[in-house]
Design a protein around this motif. Structure first.
Motif, PDB file in Angstrom:
ATOM      1  N   GLY A 292       0.897  -1.357   0.048  1.00 11.14           N
ATOM      2  CA  GLY A 292       0.022   0.113   0.334  1.00 11.14           C
ATOM      3  C   GLY A 292       0.847   1.186  -0.118  1.00 11.14           C
ATOM      4  N   LYS A 293       0.298   2.421   0.581  1.00  7.77           N
ATOM      5  CA  LYS A 293       0.910   3.661   0.608  1.00  7.77           C
ATOM      6  C   LYS A 293       1.647   3.765   1.870  1.00  7.77           C
ATOM      7  CE  LYS A 293       0.168   8.471  -0.535  1.00  7.77           C
ATOM      8  NZ  LYS A 293      -0.808   9.664  -1.089  1.00  7.77           N
TER       9      LYS A 293
ATOM     10  N   LYS B 104       2.321   5.912   4.829  1.00  9.80           N
ATOM     11  CA  LYS B 104       1.576   7.097   5.392  1.00  9.80           C
ATOM     12  C   LYS B 104       2.530   7.462   6.457  1.00  9.80           C
ATOM     13  CE  LYS B 104      -1.836   8.679   4.306  1.00  9.80           C
ATOM     14  NZ  LYS B 104      -2.015   9.428   3.204  1.00  9.80           N
TER      15      LYS B 104
ATOM     16  N   GLU C 219      -1.193   2.401   4.306  1.00 14.21           N
ATOM     17  CA  GLU C 219      -2.556   2.504   3.915  1.00 14.21           C
ATOM     18  C   GLU C 219      -3.108   1.612   2.747  1.00 14.21           C
ATOM     19  OE1 GLU C 219      -4.573   6.097   1.947  1.00 14.21           O
ATOM     20  OE2 GLU C 219      -5.040   6.436   4.163  1.00 14.21           O
TER      21      GLU C 219
ATOM     22  N   SER D  87      -6.164   0.327   0.444  1.00 19.38           N
ATOM     23  CA  SER D  87      -7.404   0.942   0.132  1.00 19.38           C
ATOM     24  C   SER D  87      -8.185   1.648   1.299  1.00 19.38           C
ATOM     25  CB  SER D  87      -8.463  -0.554   0.284  1.00 19.38           C
ATOM     26  OG  SER D  87      -7.915  -1.302  -0.859  1.00 19.38           O
ATOM     27  N   GLY D  88      -7.626   2.868   1.777  1.00 18.00           N
ATOM     28  CA  GLY D  88      -8.124   3.569   2.802  1.00 18.00           C
ATOM     29  C   GLY D  88      -7.992   3.188   4.196  1.00 18.00           C
ATOM     30  N   VAL D  89      -7.450   2.025   4.297  1.00 23.45           N
ATOM     31  CA  VAL D  89      -7.668   1.435   5.737  1.00 23.45           C
ATOM     32  C   VAL D  89      -5.958   1.366   6.273  1.00 23.45           C
ATOM     33  CG1 VAL D  89      -8.025  -0.788   7.164  1.00 23.45           C
ATOM     34  CG2 VAL D  89      -9.341   0.016   5.317  1.00 23.45           C
ATOM     35  N   PRO D  90      -5.784   2.012   7.500  1.00 27.17           N
ATOM     36  CA  PRO D  90      -4.435   2.189   7.804  1.00 27.17           C
ATOM     37  C   PRO D  90      -3.999   0.732   8.723  1.00 27.17           C
ATOM     38  CG  PRO D  90      -5.717   3.284   9.578  1.00 27.17           C
ATOM     39  CD  PRO D  90      -6.580   2.634   8.165  1.00 27.17           C
TER      40      PRO D  90
END
Length: 74
Positions: free
Chosen positions: A42-43, A45, A55, A57-60
């Motif tokens: 993911g990304k 953050k 992150e 799909s928007g979930v940390p």
């Protein structure tokens, strides 16, 4: 004599300065993190002394740096 607690001071033995610097340079980009339990893609953050936040799909997802086997940009 007592010592003041500083939450930004890493716990003894849990701080990896080279990993920390490498991860700091990747904040905001895509990353794959491998742990003994599996991988997270993911990304990136944020990075602090004892964990990172990825992150997906928007979930940390909070990953302890002590559990990281390897990381790679994606």
């Amino acid at each position: 004599m007592f010592r003041l607690y500083n939450p930004m001071t890493p716990a003894a033995g849990s701080y990896e300065p080279y990993l920390y610097q490498t991860l700091q340079s990747a904040v905001g980009g895509g990353i794959v993190v491998q742990t003994a339990a599996g991988s997270v893609r993911g990304k990136l953050k944020s990075v602090v002394s004892d964990h990172i936040v990825v992150e997906v799909s928007g979930v940390p997802f909070f990953v302890r740096t002590a559990q990281i086997v390897w990381v790679s940009p994606c």
